[in-house]
Scaffold this motif. Structure first.
Motif, short mmCIF file in Angstrom:
data_model
loop_
_atom_site.label_atom_id
_atom_site.label_comp_id
_atom_site.label_asym_id
_atom_site.label_seq_id
_atom_site.Cartn_x
_atom_site.Cartn_y
_atom_site.Cartn_z
N ARG A 1 0.60 -1.25 0.06
CA ARG A 1 -0.02 0.02 0.02
C ARG A 1 0.96 1.26 -0.14
O ARG A 1 0.18 2.13 0.21
N ASP A 2 2.08 1.18 0.16
CA ASP A 2 2.94 2.41 -0.17
C ASP A 2 3.24 3.20 -1.52
O ASP A 2 3.27 2.55 -2.60
N PRO A 3 2.45 4.18 -1.34
CA PRO A 3 2.29 5.13 -2.63
C PRO A 3 3.76 5.32 -3.18
O PRO A 3 3.92 5.32 -4.63
N ALA A 4 5.06 5.35 -2.58
CA ALA A 4 6.02 5.56 -3.17
C ALA A 4 6.53 4.50 -3.66
O ALA A 4 7.08 4.68 -5.08
N ALA A 5 6.39 3.36 -3.33
CA ALA A 5 6.57 2.17 -4.20
C ALA A 5 5.73 1.73 -5.50
O ALA A 5 6.40 1.58 -6.42
N ALA A 6 4.47 2.22 -5.27
CA ALA A 6 3.47 2.16 -6.49
C ALA A 6 3.81 3.11 -7.53
O ALA A 6 4.05 2.67 -8.76
N GLU A 7 4.28 4.54 -7.09
CA GLU A 7 4.51 5.58 -7.93
C GLU A 7 5.82 5.08 -8.52
O GLU A 7 6.19 5.31 -9.89
N THR A 8 6.76 4.66 -8.02
CA THR A 8 8.25 4.16 -8.49
C THR A 8 7.72 2.93 -9.81
O THR A 8 8.36 3.20 -10.86
N LEU A 9 7.09 2.11 -9.46
CA LEU A 9 6.74 1.14 -10.44
C LEU A 9 5.97 1.69 -11.85
O LEU A 9 6.15 1.37 -12.79
N ALA A 10 5.10 2.54 -11.32
CA ALA A 10 4.42 3.28 -12.30
C ALA A 10 4.96 4.06 -13.32
O ALA A 10 5.01 4.13 -14.59
N ARG A 11 6.06 4.79 -12.67
CA ARG A 11 7.12 5.74 -13.53
C ARG A 11 7.91 4.76 -14.52
O ARG A 11 8.21 5.15 -15.78
N ALA A 12 8.48 3.98 -13.94
CA ALA A 12 9.28 2.79 -14.49
C ALA A 12 8.42 2.17 -15.81
O ALA A 12 9.28 2.20 -16.87
N LEU A 13 7.20 1.69 -15.51
CA LEU A 13 6.49 1.11 -16.69
C LEU A 13 6.08 2.28 -17.84
O LEU A 13 6.18 1.99 -19.02
N LEU A 14 5.96 3.60 -17.31
CA LEU A 14 5.87 4.44 -18.40
C LEU A 14 6.83 5.01 -19.41
O LEU A 14 6.75 5.24 -20.33
#
Length: 279
Positions: free
Chosen positions: A162-175
Motif C-alpha cells: 500500500r506504499d504510494p512511493a513504491a507504487a509510483e516508482t513502478l508506475a514511472r518505470a513502466l511508463l
C-alpha cells in the motif's frame, strides 16, 4: 499495444493502477471485464475483478473486447516473501514443474526480454533513495496466456503493498521504459531472486527472457529446454551462474543449449552498458 492488468483483489495492484492514473493523460478505450479500459499512448490499462494468477487468457479477452491484440502484457501485482524484505521485483511467468499458483504443469508463457529487462533497469533508477531491493525473480506461477508477459511487483508485506512511493516508482518505470536491442539470453542458476542475473542486467548489454533458478534446473531436460528457448523470443545466448549450479548440471546443460544454437557466455563476453544507461 502494451496491456497493463490490475486486479481488484490485490492491494499492491490497485495502488500501482492508481499511481498510473495520477500521472494523467488517459483516454477512454472501452470496457473490459465490466470496468473502464483506459489508454495512454501505446499503454492500455484494464482492471479485472479476480486474481491475475488464475485469470488465464487475458490477452484473448483484450483482443475481443478492445479490438486490438496486445504485444505484451504486464501484470501489476503484490510480492510476498517469508523474509518480509521490502522489494520491487520483475519476473517472467510459467511453471517448470507443478502449477501450485496458477498456470499449468510444465508450461511456460512467452517472455518479453527487452521490455522486461528495461523495466527492471528503470525501476532500479526510479527507486534510488528508497529502502527497497530491486531484483528479478525466477520464472514462476500463472496465469496462462499466449502473449509475451511479465509481472511487476511491490512487496513483501501489506505495508509495502500500500506504499504510494513504491507504487509510483513502478508506475514511472513502466511508463518510461522502452525496449532496447541488447542481445537476448536465457538465464540459469542461483536462488529465487537470481541476484547474479539481476546484476548483469543492470550493468551489461544483455536482456533476459526466462530465468531458471537452481531449484528448477532438474526440470531442464529435453522438451523443457526447447520450451525455454521457444518462449524467449530472439534468444541467442545462455548465461549460467556457475557458482549457483552443480558441476554435473552445468556439464549437461551447456552443450544441450549450445546444440540448440545458444552460445554460452561469461560476463567478460558482454559489453558494459554505456554510462548513461547503467544503473
Amino acid at each position: 499495444m502494451r496491456l497493463a492488468v490490475a486486479s481488484l483483489l490485490d492491494p499492491a495492484s490497485v495502488a500501482q493502477r492508481d499511481a498510473l492514473l495520477r500521472v494523467g493523460g488517459w483516454e477512454d478505450a472501452g470496457t473490459f471485464a465490466g470496468q473502464s479500459a483506459l489508454r495512454r499512448g501505446d499503454l492500455v490499462l484494464v482492471t479485472i475483478p479476480d486474481l491475475h494468477l488464475y485469470h488465464d487468457h487475458v490477452d484473448r479477452e483484450a483482443e475481443a473486447a478492445l479490438g486490438e491484440k496486445p504485444e505484451v502484457v504486464v501484470f501489476l501485482s503484490k510480492h510476498r516473501s517469508e523474509s518480509g524484505t521490502p522489494s520491487l521485483t520483475v519476473h517472467p511467468i510459467g511453471n517448470f514443474g507443478a502449477a501450485d499458483y496458477g498456470g499449468a504443469n510444465g508450461t511456460l508463457v512467452p517472455t518479453a526480454p527487452a521490455l522486461m529487462t528495461e523495466v527492471l533497469r528503470a525501476v532500479h533508477r526510479e527507486a534510488h533513495g528508497l529502502p527497497y531491493a530491486v531484483t528479478f525473480e525466477a520464472t514462476h506461477h500463472g496465469p496462462l496466456l499466449e502473449t509475451p508477459a511479465f509481472f511487476l511487483e511491490a512487496g513483501s508485506t501489506e505495508k509495502e503493498w500500500r506504499d504510494p512511493a513504491a507504487a509510483e516508482t513502478l508506475a514511472r518505470a513502466l511508463l518510461e521504459a522502452g525496449p532496447k536491442t541488447d542481445p537476448v539470453a536465457v538465464g540459469i542458476g542461483g536462488g529465487h531472486y537470481v541476484p547474479r542475473l539481476t546484476d548483469l542486467a543492470l550493468s551489461r548489454e544483455i536482456v533476459f527472457g526466462h530465468l531458471v533458478a537452481g531449484y528448477a534446473v532438474p526440470h531442464l531436460i529435453g522438451p523443457m529446454i526447447d520450451r525455454v528457448i521457444a518462449c524467449t523470443p530472439g534468444a541467442r545466448l545462455v548465461y549460467f551462474h556457475r557458482k549457483g549450479l552443480e558441476k554435473k548440471a552445468l556439464r549437461e546443460l551447456e552443450p544441450a543449449f549450445e546444440a540448440r544454437g545458444l552460445r554460452s557466455v561469461h560476463e567478460d563476453d558482454l559489453a558494459r552498458l554505456p554510462p548513461e544507461q547503467s544503473y
